[in-house]
Structures are given as C-alpha cells and as structure tokens.
Scaffold this active site. Structure first.
Site, PDB file in Angstrom:
ATOM      1  N   HIS A 232       5.316 -15.756  -5.023  1.00  0.00           N
ATOM      2  CA  HIS A 232       5.567 -14.759  -6.078  1.00  0.00           C
ATOM      3  C   HIS A 232       4.837 -13.448  -5.765  1.00  0.00           C
ATOM      4  CE1 HIS A 232       6.258 -13.493 -10.336  1.00  0.00           C
ATOM      5  NE2 HIS A 232       5.156 -12.799 -10.106  1.00  0.00           N
ATOM      6  N   GLU A 233       3.545 -13.548  -5.524  1.00  0.00           N
ATOM      7  CA  GLU A 233       2.767 -12.326  -5.273  1.00  0.00           C
ATOM      8  C   GLU A 233       3.204 -11.677  -3.949  1.00  0.00           C
ATOM      9  OE1 GLU A 233       1.251 -11.186  -7.717  1.00  0.00           O
ATOM     10  OE2 GLU A 233       1.120 -13.018  -8.923  1.00  0.00           O
TER      11      GLU A 233
ATOM     12  N   HIS B 134       6.007  -9.330  -4.628  1.00  0.00           N
ATOM     13  CA  HIS B 134       5.500  -8.020  -5.071  1.00  0.00           C
ATOM     14  C   HIS B 134       4.994  -7.219  -3.860  1.00  0.00           C
ATOM     15  CE1 HIS B 134       5.657  -8.513  -9.423  1.00  0.00           C
ATOM     16  NE2 HIS B 134       4.980  -9.645  -9.380  1.00  0.00           N
TER      17      HIS B 134
ATOM     18  N   GLU C 201       8.956  -7.184 -10.921  1.00  0.00           N
ATOM     19  CA  GLU C 201       9.062  -8.620 -11.187  1.00  0.00           C
ATOM     20  C   GLU C 201      10.344  -9.191 -10.577  1.00  0.00           C
ATOM     21  OE1 GLU C 201       6.414  -9.842 -12.212  1.00  0.00           O
ATOM     22  OE2 GLU C 201       6.923 -11.882 -12.786  1.00  0.00           O
TER      23      GLU C 201
HETATM   24 ZN    ZN Z   1       4.717 -10.948 -11.052  1.00  0.00          ZN
END
Ligand code: ZN
Length: 506
Positions: A261-262, A265, A300
């Site tokens: 997830h990170e 980003h 996101e």
């Molecule tokens: Zn996030």
C-alpha cells in the site's frame, strides 16, 4: 525575469515545507517522545513561514508579473503554476489569522482530550472538545466560502471535485451494492486463514515485503523503508520518497499489504515529472505541505491499486508465493497458493475501520462521511453522535460496538480537525478500479500482469496519472485517462467478481 522571481519564491516555499515534512517524518519514526512539544512548534514555525511567503508583497508582485507573462500561453504547466498560486493566495487571504491560530491550538488540546477519552472509553469526555472543533471548522467553512453546503468548503480542501451532492450519490450507490453482497459473502462458508496467524520472524517479513515493494516498482535507491506505529508514505521531492510499514510478529499479511500500500503511494511520488520539483506543482499550497500527487483521493487510488488490484490478485501470488513460502516453510509448507489467496481475501464484518477487509471497508467510510456532513450542517448535535455511530455500525455491518474506544473514538481525524478526509479512502478505491480497468484493457499491460511484469502497468500509470503531478485535478485526469470523471461501476464490478471468486458465489 519576473517568472524567475516567481519560481525562486515558489521554490523557497517548497523548501520550507519539505523541511517541515522531514521534521514530521523524524517525529513519527526516530524522535524520542520527549521531543514532541518543541517539534510541534518547529513544524508550525516553518509552515507559517511558508504561508507568510506565499502571501507576501514580494510574491504578490512576482505573481502579477508572471500572470501577465503566461497570459498568452494558457494550458501550459507554467500557467497552471500561476493559477494555483493565485488561488492559494486568495484562499489564505479569506481565512482570518485568529481562526488559523485557534484551529492549530485546538488540534493539540482536543487531541489530548481525545486520547484521555479513548483510555477511559468514554465519548462524553471528548464531546465538549468535539463541539468546539465542529464550531471552528464551520467558521472555517464560512470564511473559505461555499455555494451549497458548508461541508463542501472542507471537502474541497482535500479533494477538488468532492461535494456533498456528488458524494451522496456515489456513496449511496456503493452502499446499495456492497450491503447485500457482504451479507451473501458473510453467510457463505469462510476460507481458512488460521495459517496467517502464529509466529513470523519480523526481520524476514520486512525482507519479503521490501522485495515485493521493489518488484512492483518502488525505487529503494531514492527512498527507504522504516517501521512506524501508524504507517505512512512521505516525500521530500521525488528523489527522496520514504515509506514506513508495520510488522506484527503474530500476523503474516499485515506487513506485506501495508508495505505494498505505502509503496503504491511512493511509486506515485517517484514518478512525478522532474520539471515540477520545487515548483507550485509539487506543493499543496492550500493545506501547506510539499507533495507531488494531486489530492488525497488520487493518492489513495495509487496505493489501493497496487495493494488490492495487483497485490491481492491470483496472478500476483502465482508468481510470488514460492518466495514467501521459502521464507516461512514451517508455517506455509502445507498451504497451497490457492488456499493462501483465499485466506488473504477473507471478509469478516467488524467494528474497526483500519482492520476492515476490502469488501467492508467502505461501509465504515460511508457512515463517517454522513455523520461529518450532518455535524457541519448543524443537523446532528454532538450529544447524539455516539448513538448515531453505534446505530450506523449495526445497520451497515451487522455488528454491535462494545465500547466507545472500539466505536466513535477509534479515529484521530476529528480530534485534529480533519473533517472531509474519510471519504477519500473510498474515492481512492473507486478511482483505483476505474484506472485499473482501463489500463488492463491494454494488451501489454494485461500480458505483463499475467507474467508478474509490472513495467507496462507502471508505464501506463506514469503516462496517464503520475507524471502529471498536481497539474490537473482528479476528474480532469480521470477524463483524460479513462474518458469520464469518477465512476463507481468498475469498482462495484471488481468487488462482485473478486468476492464471487473467493467465495465461489454464483
Ligand atoms: Zn494510503
């Protein structure tokens, strides 16, 4: 000449805000707790210095001159920079300095009260501070200005394009689809996921997670990965983009999916056009922090795309499961890749947003957004928020909230005055599916994904989303990339397909 001055001052604003960001990174990874108070002041000083420079006479003169220069070249990156600085100046001019100070101060004191209330599991302790925070945020909305609903003024600071009217429609459609699907999924036989819990060497987990983040395209030579209690990604220009992750010695999937997830980003930030470095197009001049991505929701979308559409897919684990099993042979030796894939996609309703699975996550977001909307409108009194929360949890997820710490006090957002951000977790999910659907229609992207080659997908995202940085707002980017503004249909189809496969629904 004048444009040079404009860029020089814009660069200095970006430098100040990058310096504030590195202080923030340090405070969340390395700093002893005793440094918190002075660190808060240091960050505030740099942020206020950036705001003062933005609204200074020097910047006003440089902006006037730069505006005259770009008048003949509309639609260019330079014109976008000038427009954004003008809009930010106008915005900050509208907000009284006393209100900024009041909000900053309250964010600190209300956070303290919230932490105490959470320890006592008693919303009543937090209610007076929340009442004050709602009043401050409503005053902020009035100062910032809005057309239809005061919540619109707050929503738009985090994500241009979000409005009460638009979200009511988007979130309503989502709820109508997800609630019956979740009911069907939760009534079906559940996949065994017991092997994801036990004892897993943290160092080995970090090693596997880091390798997977690099496989999907996170460039570790321009970043680093540390651990933090609340994981996050942060960038100090595209050349230094750092991730944090969370490793549980008792749970295998947490570190992997948090890191993916990170990394999503981080990949976004690392692929911004280098020409935007130190410009207004790498600076959020409204919220005053340095960032390359355009908005909370678009950011996101990138993390969710890599975490869920790539990282939780069958194809991903067909390629990478062997590495994971080799790292944990005692725990996974007798678990097939198919069993593993079903386990990591298991859905179970719960009271906690951050622990929620892909299917139920948005239900938590939807009722938070409605409560925020009604708080800011003044139609829901703070005294009724706990009951509204508990009723909504029961209605949406079918579970009862055991106490306030597990319920209305579980998120920090209201204590720090962040009204208008929750919805962007769901906006991210919706946008991720919309982008992924269009990208996967390209034959090289589809072929790449089947062979665990993420270069074509990353290339598509770089071309259509990432390189543009903050130049276009969400719906402009989406329209260029997918032919239409935000559209929940691909996300609804994705959820039906994925959970239909995991649970063998017909
Ligand atoms: Zn996030």
């Amino acid at each position: 000449m004048s444009r040079a001055k404009f860029l020089e001052l814009s660069g200095r604003i970006n430098d100040l805000l990058n310096a504030a960001s590195i202080l923030a990174w340090d405070s969340r990874t390395m700093m002893p707790a005793s440094g918190a108070e002075t660190r808060g002041q240091q960050i505030a000083t740099l942020t206020v210095a950036a705001r003062d420079l933005l609204c200074s006479d020097a910047m006003r003169h440089a902006l006037d001159a730069a505006e005259a220069e770009v008048a003949n070249t509309p639609g260019t990156a330079e014109a976008a920079m000038v427009e954004q600085v003008r809009a930010a100046q106008t915005y900050h001019d509208r907000i009284p300095v006393a209100l900024v100070q009041q909000r900053n101060l309250l964010a600190v004191t209300a956070h303290e009260v919230w932490a105490g209330a959470t320890r006592e599991k008693d919303f009543a302790i937090f209610a007076p501070a929340l009442t004050e925070m709602v009043e401050v945020c409503r005053a902020w909305a009035d100062a910032a200005g809005y057309e239809k609903h005061p919540y619109d003024a707050l929503l738009t600071t985090y994500e241009q394009g979000n409005t009460v009217a638009g979200l009511d429609q988007l979130l309503g459609r989502l709820r109508d689809h997800v609630v019956p699907l979740a009911r069907e999924v939760h009534a079906a036989p559940q996949p065994d996921d017991s092997f994801l819990f036990g004892s897993f060497d943290p160092a080995r987990q970090r090693q596997v997670a880091s390798a997977l983040a690099q496989q999907i395209g996170y460039d570790l030579s321009r970043g680093r990965i540390d651990t933090a209690l609340h994981p996050f990604e942060i960038s100090f220009t595209r050349e230094d983009v750092r991730l944090t992750t969370w490793v549980s010695p008792k749970s295998l999937s947490k570190a992997i999916f948090t890191t993916l997830h990170e990394a999503g980003h981080g990949i976004y930030e690392q692929n911004i056009d280098p020409a935007f470095t130190r410009t207004p197009l790498a600076t959020d001049l409204i919220l005053l922090y340095a960032v390359g991505g355009v908005s909370f929701g678009m950011h996101e979308s990138q993390s969710r795309l890599w975490e869920n559409h790539v990282g939780r897919s069958r194809a991903f684990w067909a390629r990478h499961y062997g590495t994971l099993r080799d790292a944990f042979p005692d725990q996974l030796g007798s678990v097939s890749v198919e069993q593993f894939w079903r386990a990591i996609n298991r859905s179970a309703p719960g009271t906690h947003r951050t622990h929620a699975d892909e299917l139920t996550y948005d239900l938590h977001v939807i009722f938070r957004t409605e409560i925020e909307r009604d708080l800011i409108a003044g139609t829901l009194p703070v005294a009724e928020v706990r009951d509204a929360w508990n009723d909504a949890t029961k209605a949406a997820l079918g579970v009862s909230v055991p106490d306030d710490a597990e319920g209305v006090l579980q998120d920090v957002h209201w204590a720090t005055g962040q009204f208008g951000t929750f919805c962007n977790y769901t906006v991210g999910n919706v946008v991720a599916a919309q982008l992924f659907e269009t990208a996967a229609n390209e034959s090289d992207v589809a072929a790449g994904l089947a062979q665990a080659d993420y270069t074509p997908l990353r290339g598509w995202l770089r071309e259509h989303v990432m390189r543009h940085g903050r130049r276009h707002i969400r719906d402009e980017l989406l329209t260029k990339a997918t032919g239409r503004p935000i559209d929940p249909a691909p996300y609804l189809a994705h959820l039906t397909r994925r959970f239909g496969e995991v649970y063998d629904l017909n």
